[in-house]
Structures are given as C-alpha cells and as structure tokens.
Design an enzyme around this catalytic site. Structure first.
Site, PDB file in Angstrom:
ATOM      1  N   SER A  25      48.146  -8.957 -46.099  1.00 42.13           N
ATOM      2  CA  SER A  25      48.709 -10.313 -46.211  1.00 42.13           C
ATOM      3  C   SER A  25      48.407 -10.933 -47.568  1.00 42.13           C
ATOM      4  O   SER A  25      48.790 -12.069 -47.834  1.00 42.13           O
ATOM      5  CB  SER A  25      48.141 -11.214 -45.104  1.00 42.13           C
ATOM      6  OG  SER A  25      46.730 -11.175 -45.111  1.00 42.13           O
ATOM      7  N   HIS A 158      80.537 -43.822 -33.281  1.00 38.02           N
ATOM      8  CA  HIS A 158      81.533 -42.744 -33.173  1.00 38.02           C
ATOM      9  C   HIS A 158      82.260 -42.519 -34.505  1.00 38.02           C
ATOM     10  O   HIS A 158      83.393 -42.037 -34.515  1.00 38.02           O
ATOM     11  CB  HIS A 158      82.570 -43.040 -32.079  1.00 38.02           C
ATOM     12  CG  HIS A 158      81.980 -43.537 -30.799  1.00 38.02           C
ATOM     13  ND1 HIS A 158      81.659 -42.692 -29.760  1.00 38.02           N
ATOM     14  CD2 HIS A 158      81.603 -44.775 -30.408  1.00 38.02           C
ATOM     15  CE1 HIS A 158      81.140 -43.401 -28.766  1.00 38.02           C
ATOM     16  NE2 HIS A 158      81.078 -44.676 -29.140  1.00 38.02           N
ATOM     17  N   SER A 279      82.194 -28.118 -60.458  1.00 38.58           N
ATOM     18  CA  SER A 279      82.816 -26.906 -59.940  1.00 38.58           C
ATOM     19  C   SER A 279      83.235 -26.039 -61.117  1.00 38.58           C
ATOM     20  O   SER A 279      83.668 -26.545 -62.151  1.00 38.58           O
ATOM     21  CB  SER A 279      84.039 -27.279 -59.103  1.00 38.58           C
ATOM     22  OG  SER A 279      84.939 -26.183 -59.055  1.00 38.58           O
ATOM     23  N   LYS A 285      85.731 -32.121 -60.155  1.00 41.10           N
ATOM     24  CA  LYS A 285      84.738 -32.210 -59.086  1.00 41.10           C
ATOM     25  C   LYS A 285      83.370 -32.690 -59.538  1.00 41.10           C
ATOM     26  O   LYS A 285      82.876 -32.313 -60.592  1.00 41.10           O
ATOM     27  CB  LYS A 285      84.557 -30.834 -58.440  1.00 41.10           C
ATOM     28  CG  LYS A 285      85.805 -30.355 -57.717  1.00 41.10           C
ATOM     29  CD  LYS A 285      85.889 -30.912 -56.330  1.00 41.10           C
ATOM     30  CE  LYS A 285      85.042 -30.040 -55.408  1.00 41.10           C
ATOM     31  NZ  LYS A 285      85.146 -30.488 -54.040  1.00 41.10           N
ATOM     32  N   ASN A 287      80.066 -32.747 -57.205  1.00 38.99           N
ATOM     33  CA  ASN A 287      79.651 -32.450 -55.834  1.00 38.99           C
ATOM     34  C   ASN A 287      78.253 -32.980 -55.510  1.00 38.99           C
ATOM     35  O   ASN A 287      77.347 -32.863 -56.327  1.00 38.99           O
ATOM     36  CB  ASN A 287      79.669 -30.938 -55.610  1.00 38.99           C
ATOM     37  CG  ASN A 287      81.060 -30.357 -55.743  1.00 38.99           C
ATOM     38  OD1 ASN A 287      82.043 -31.015 -55.399  1.00 38.99           O
ATOM     39  ND2 ASN A 287      81.145 -29.146 -56.259  1.00 38.99           N
ATOM     40  N   GLU A 292      73.578 -32.141 -49.837  1.00 41.35           N
ATOM     41  CA  GLU A 292      74.073 -30.998 -49.049  1.00 41.35           C
ATOM     42  C   GLU A 292      72.988 -29.952 -48.848  1.00 41.35           C
ATOM     43  O   GLU A 292      72.813 -29.398 -47.766  1.00 41.35           O
ATOM     44  CB  GLU A 292      75.265 -30.344 -49.756  1.00 41.35           C
ATOM     45  CG  GLU A 292      76.531 -31.157 -49.713  1.00 41.35           C
ATOM     46  CD  GLU A 292      77.607 -30.511 -50.557  1.00 41.35           C
ATOM     47  OE1 GLU A 292      78.500 -29.892 -49.972  1.00 41.35           O
ATOM     48  OE2 GLU A 292      77.552 -30.610 -51.802  1.00 41.35           O
ATOM     49  N   TYR A 319      41.670 -14.253 -31.027  1.00 37.93           N
ATOM     50  CA  TYR A 319      42.483 -13.921 -32.202  1.00 37.93           C
ATOM     51  C   TYR A 319      43.300 -12.650 -31.963  1.00 37.93           C
ATOM     52  O   TYR A 319      42.819 -11.688 -31.372  1.00 37.93           O
ATOM     53  CB  TYR A 319      41.581 -13.719 -33.431  1.00 37.93           C
ATOM     54  CG  TYR A 319      42.376 -13.287 -34.662  1.00 37.93           C
ATOM     55  CD1 TYR A 319      42.964 -14.235 -35.489  1.00 37.93           C
ATOM     56  CD2 TYR A 319      42.577 -11.935 -34.957  1.00 37.93           C
ATOM     57  CE1 TYR A 319      43.726 -13.848 -36.586  1.00 37.93           C
ATOM     58  CE2 TYR A 319      43.342 -11.539 -36.052  1.00 37.93           C
ATOM     59  CZ  TYR A 319      43.910 -12.499 -36.861  1.00 37.93           C
ATOM     60  OH  TYR A 319      44.662 -12.126 -37.941  1.00 37.93           O
ATOM     61  N   GLN A 324      48.531 -13.596 -38.229  1.00 42.60           N
ATOM     62  CA  GLN A 324      48.756 -13.482 -39.666  1.00 42.60           C
ATOM     63  C   GLN A 324      50.179 -13.947 -40.030  1.00 42.60           C
ATOM     64  O   GLN A 324      50.433 -14.331 -41.164  1.00 42.60           O
ATOM     65  CB  GLN A 324      48.538 -12.026 -40.089  1.00 42.60           C
ATOM     66  CG  GLN A 324      48.670 -11.777 -41.573  1.00 42.60           C
ATOM     67  CD  GLN A 324      48.078 -10.422 -41.960  1.00 42.60           C
ATOM     68  OE1 GLN A 324      46.882 -10.230 -41.923  1.00 42.60           O
ATOM     69  NE2 GLN A 324      48.937  -9.477 -42.295  1.00 42.60           N
ATOM     70  N   LYS A 327      51.510 -17.755 -41.566  1.00 44.05           N
ATOM     71  CA  LYS A 327      51.407 -18.341 -42.908  1.00 44.05           C
ATOM     72  C   LYS A 327      52.736 -18.545 -43.609  1.00 44.05           C
ATOM     73  O   LYS A 327      53.003 -19.626 -44.137  1.00 44.05           O
ATOM     74  CB  LYS A 327      50.477 -17.490 -43.774  1.00 44.05           C
ATOM     75  CG  LYS A 327      49.052 -17.656 -43.331  1.00 44.05           C
ATOM     76  CD  LYS A 327      48.130 -16.651 -43.910  1.00 44.05           C
ATOM     77  CE  LYS A 327      46.906 -16.531 -43.033  1.00 44.05           C
ATOM     78  NZ  LYS A 327      47.187 -16.005 -41.671  1.00 44.05           N
TER      79      LYS A 327
HETATM   80  N1  ARG Z   1      44.658 -11.764 -42.749  1.00 43.57           N
HETATM   81  C1  ARG Z   1      44.232 -12.160 -41.447  1.00 43.57           C
HETATM   82  C2  ARG Z   1      45.123 -13.280 -40.930  1.00 43.57           C
HETATM   83  O1  ARG Z   1      45.784 -13.887 -41.677  1.00 43.57           O
HETATM   84  C3  ARG Z   1      42.808 -12.614 -41.490  1.00 43.57           C
HETATM   85  C4  ARG Z   1      42.088 -12.457 -40.203  1.00 43.57           C
HETATM   86  C5  ARG Z   1      41.979 -11.031 -39.841  1.00 43.57           C
HETATM   87  N2  ARG Z   1      41.113 -10.833 -38.701  1.00 43.57           N
HETATM   88  C6  ARG Z   1      41.078  -9.663 -38.082  1.00 43.57           C
HETATM   89  N3  ARG Z   1      40.300  -9.586 -37.058  1.00 43.57           N
HETATM   90  N4  ARG Z   1      41.825  -8.638 -38.418  1.00 43.57           N
HETATM   91  O2  ARG Z   1      45.158 -13.578 -39.744  1.00 43.57           O
END
Ligand code: ARG
Length: 459
Positions: A25, A158, A279, A285, A287, A292, A319, A324, A327
């Site tokens: 990640s 309306h 355009s 034009k 725009n 938009e 967890y 992951q 994000k």
């Molecule tokens: N890169 C992981 C995440 O974003 C960090 C946590 C990883 N923990 C694990 N037990 N593999 O979630």
C-alpha cells in the site's frame, strides 16, 4: 536501504513478486507519513515515561524520526514496495539510522492500531482544511446575498415560475445548506477524535502503557474504549464520506442552477471568463465547465461512500487486510471535495447578476398570481374562491398572451367586483417580495436580517 521484511521470521520462501506488489500500500499510504511519524513519536515518548524503553533510546528514536521526516519532506526518502507500507518503510529506515533502539519502537504496538491512528490524525487535519474552504464559500455567499438583496428573479417549483423571490434570498438558501454541512463535519471530527493507540493488534498489550498520555499527546479527546473496536472501526471514514456526499450533492444542486442561469435562454447570471472554457469548434461558446465538473464529481464521491460501506459490511472483528482499501476512496474524497469547495469559493464572488433579465423573466409566467389571490382574501373572499377567480384571470391572459398586470381595472373587476385600483400594487414584483416579511421570507428586509445573523454564526 534494506528491504528485509519486518515479519519474515516464520517464512521459508520469499513473497511471490506479484503478491508483493499486490498487497503493498506504500504507493498511496505514504501520504500518511507525517501522521505516522507523529504517532510514533508520541508512542516512543510514552514508552520511555513508562520505563519500557530508556530515555536514551527514546531520544535516538525521536531524532531519527525527525531526520526521516525531513528526508520525506525533501522528497528524498527511498520508498520501497518490498517494505509494503508507510509504517514498515519508516520503521526500517529508523533502524537503519539508529540501530537497535529503532527495533524497540514497535514494542506494545501493532500496525493495526498504528494505521487506525494515522488515518484518524490525517482525516482530522483534512476536515480542518475542508471546513476552512467551506467557511470561505459561505462568506462569499453572504457577500453576494448582500449585494443582491433587492434583485428579483422568478422563484421556481417544478422548474415552473412560482413566485418572485430575491436573489439574496436564494443565496441564503445555499448558505443554509452549507451551514448544515459545517455541522456534520464538526460532528464527524468530534466522534473520530479518539485514539486507537494501545489497542495493539486487537486485544491490547501486556506492557504497562499509558493510553491517556498518547491520546493527549496527539490531541485526541480520549483513548478508544475497546481494543477490538479501535483497530477495526472505520465508521469515521464512512461518516466523513457521507458528510462529503451530502456536501457534494449540495454543490451539485448549486452547479445545476448556475448552469441553467448562465444559459443564453435564461441569461440570469454571467460567470467570469476565468471560470469558463471555450469550444474547439464553436467560436461563440463559453461553457460553464467549473459547475459542470463539480456536478460530475459528486458522482465519484457518492461512489466512494458506497465503496466504503461495502468494504466494511461483512468484516468480522477485528482488523482484516480489507481495511487497507479504505485509503484511496478516502483520499480521493478529500481531494475532490477540497478542490470543489476551493473553486466554488473563488468563483462565487465573480458571479455577475443580470438583474434586467431576471426581472423580465419574473414578469412572465404569472409570478404574482398568488399575490392577487391574497389581495382578494384581504377584501373578504375565502381563499379557495379567490384561487378560482385568479385561475380564470390567468386563463384569459394565457389566451391573450399578456400578464395579469396588463389587464385593465375593468377587465379585472369582471372577475371580482371587490377589485379596486390598488390591485396593481399587489401585482408588482416589489410588492410581492416585500409582502413576505417574516422570518425566513424573501423580503429584502428579512434577507438582510438573515445575513446579519449568519455573519454572527460564521465568527
Ligand atoms: N497497510 C496496512 C493497512 O493499511 C497496515 C496494517 C497492516 N496490518 C496487518 N496486520 N497486516 O491496513
């Protein structure tokens, strides 16, 4: 830098090359580096205060992390995909710099409470930045509302002409929508401001840690109360994305009106050239790309909300690696929301109102028909009967292609003899808006009052 995996002890074979890239990640979570370092500093300080590591070890850790922070800021940190994520990249670099003391940083901690802490810290900062842009936009709307408190345009239901309203009133409606968004962001920030650190992998830790200390040190209100929940909860990301979705829905509605109003057919407003594009084929034009695009971007934010809900919906405690995936949607939501708010806050002060075009439109479509009915009621006619009478007058106007105010007094009296010459006051646009002079009404006096109150709430 060594790419040695920090968890390789029990493994006999190296990670499959594709799996390494597939599970990593670091490409996106390096964005959490600053928060990761802040969290590690607080954790190391706590470990030393509790006698779990020595003062010298703590000093080495803090110094090393500070150097890494500067290296990252300078864009010189060698991020490694083999080291999977931001957490292990920074920890490896630390140990490389300071030796064995670096290996003690992870005492009483897991990446599970670490990442949950980082994301909360990051989002807390971003909510602050988003709210600042939101406030700037609200301020711009107040200024525009003040400038155009007396400007009259047709109000729609309306998308059919309903009753005249003031442009200032319309801007204050937008302001109210955003005021609720501000409240939702505040609420979200308050609920996310609890510290997962100390939950460790899932069950807590056997070291004598001080969770109150790390929480305070990082500006959290309290430690999260349950370790299983602390490492697995992503409600804050969903809540934020839900608040962001509603905000984007509001910006999208505003955008839609700006697009309609700036069309040649309406011509109510002119957007500044700085916020429009042309355009490549049609020379005439101009725009309204900015509204938009904002309208379009609402879709991806709603998508992220659905994505995050689906990400979480079947996860058992605690967890799971699924997390992951929280994000990228969160980052994308923040980036787009911030961009949309910024561009709106910059664009709104440049909106030019074409009062004449608004007025012309308000004079069409019988916007003061309700006022005529109200006039009849004041003269003693029951409202339902008055409604009927005015409906007949409107039908005549439609037939003739004229407005109510174009009928002569004699013609109007043909519909009801209670009508006198003062009827024409009721049929003017100014008379119509200024008659709605109560809290929340469209009268310029009320709009000015609402602006004053709103300015107070922005402070
Ligand atoms: N890169 C992981 C995440 O974003 C960090 C946590 C990883 N923990 C694990 N037990 N593999 O979630």
């Amino acid at each position: 830098m060594s790419d040695k995996k920090l968890w390789a002890g029990r493994f006999n074979q190296p990670t499959d090359a594709f799996v390494e890239a597939f599970t990593a990640s670091v490409e996106f979570d390096q964005r959490l580096a600053e928060q990761d370092i802040r969290g590690s500093m607080a954790h190391a300080t706590m470990l030393a205060r509790q006698g779990i590591i020595t003062g010298e070890e703590k000093d080495l850790i803090l110094e090393g992390l500070e150097q890494i922070r500067r290296q990252i800021e300078a864009g010189e940190f060698p991020w490694s995909v083999a080291l999977e994520d931001v957490h292990m990249n920074i920890e490896s670099a630390l140990t490389e710099r300071i030796g064995d003391a670096g290996k003690k940083l992870h005492t009483g901690r897991s990446r599970n409470d670490q990442v949950a802490t980082d994301v909360r810290l990051w989002l807390r900062d971003e909510i602050g930045a988003i709210d600042a842009e939101l406030r700037r936009l609200q301020k711009a709307l107040l200024d525009l509302a003040e400038r155009e408190a007396d400007t009259i345009l047709p109000g729609f239901t309306h998308l059919q002409t309903a009753q005249p309203v003031t442009f200032g009133h319309h801007m204050m409606a937008w302001f109210e929508m955003l005021e609720r968004d501000h409240g939702r962001l505040e609420d979200c920030r308050r609920r996310l401001n609890q510290c997962p650190l100390g939950a460790a992998a899932l069950a807590g830790t056997s070291y004598p840690i001080d969770r109150e200390f790390t929480a305070r040190e990082l500006g959290f209100d309290d430690p999260c109360r349950n370790s299983l929940d602390a490492v697995s909860d992503r409600d804050f990301a969903i809540e934020f994305t839900a608040a962001a979705s509603i905000l984007m829905m509001h910006l999208s509605r505003m955008s839609e009106e700006l697009v309609i109003w700036s069309s040649a057919q309406f011509g109510f407003i002119t957007l500044s050239d700085a916020f429009c594009t042309g355009s490549s084929i049609m020379p005439q034009k101009k725009n309204p790309d900015v509204p938009e695009l904002v309208r379009g971007k609402s879709g991806r934010v709603f998508g992220h909300l659905m994505g995050l809900l689906t990400l979480m919906k079947s996860q058992p405690l605690a967890y799971n690696k699924d997390n992951q995936e929280d994000k990228e949607p969160l980052f994308d939501t923040v980036d787009n929301l911030k961009g949309c708010l910024k561009v709106f806050a910059d664009m709104v002060p440049e909106i030019h109102c074409n009062a004449e075009a608004m007025r012309r439109a308000a004079l069409q479509g019988f916007a003061t028909a309700t006022d005529l009915a109200d006039y009849l009621v004041r003269k003693g006619i029951p409202f339902r009967d008055a409604h009927e009478v005015v409906g007949k007058a409107v039908a005549l106007c439609v037939e003739r292609g004229c407005d109510l105010a174009d009928l002569s007094l004699e013609e109007l009296r043909g519909f009801s003899e209670v009508i006198d010459a003062d009827v024409f006051d009721a049929l003017t646009l100014e008379g119509s808006v200024s008659a709605r002079n109560h809290i929340g009404g469209t009268a310029p006096e009320q709009v000015r009052r609402a602006i004053t109150t709103a300015r107070g709430s922005l402070k």
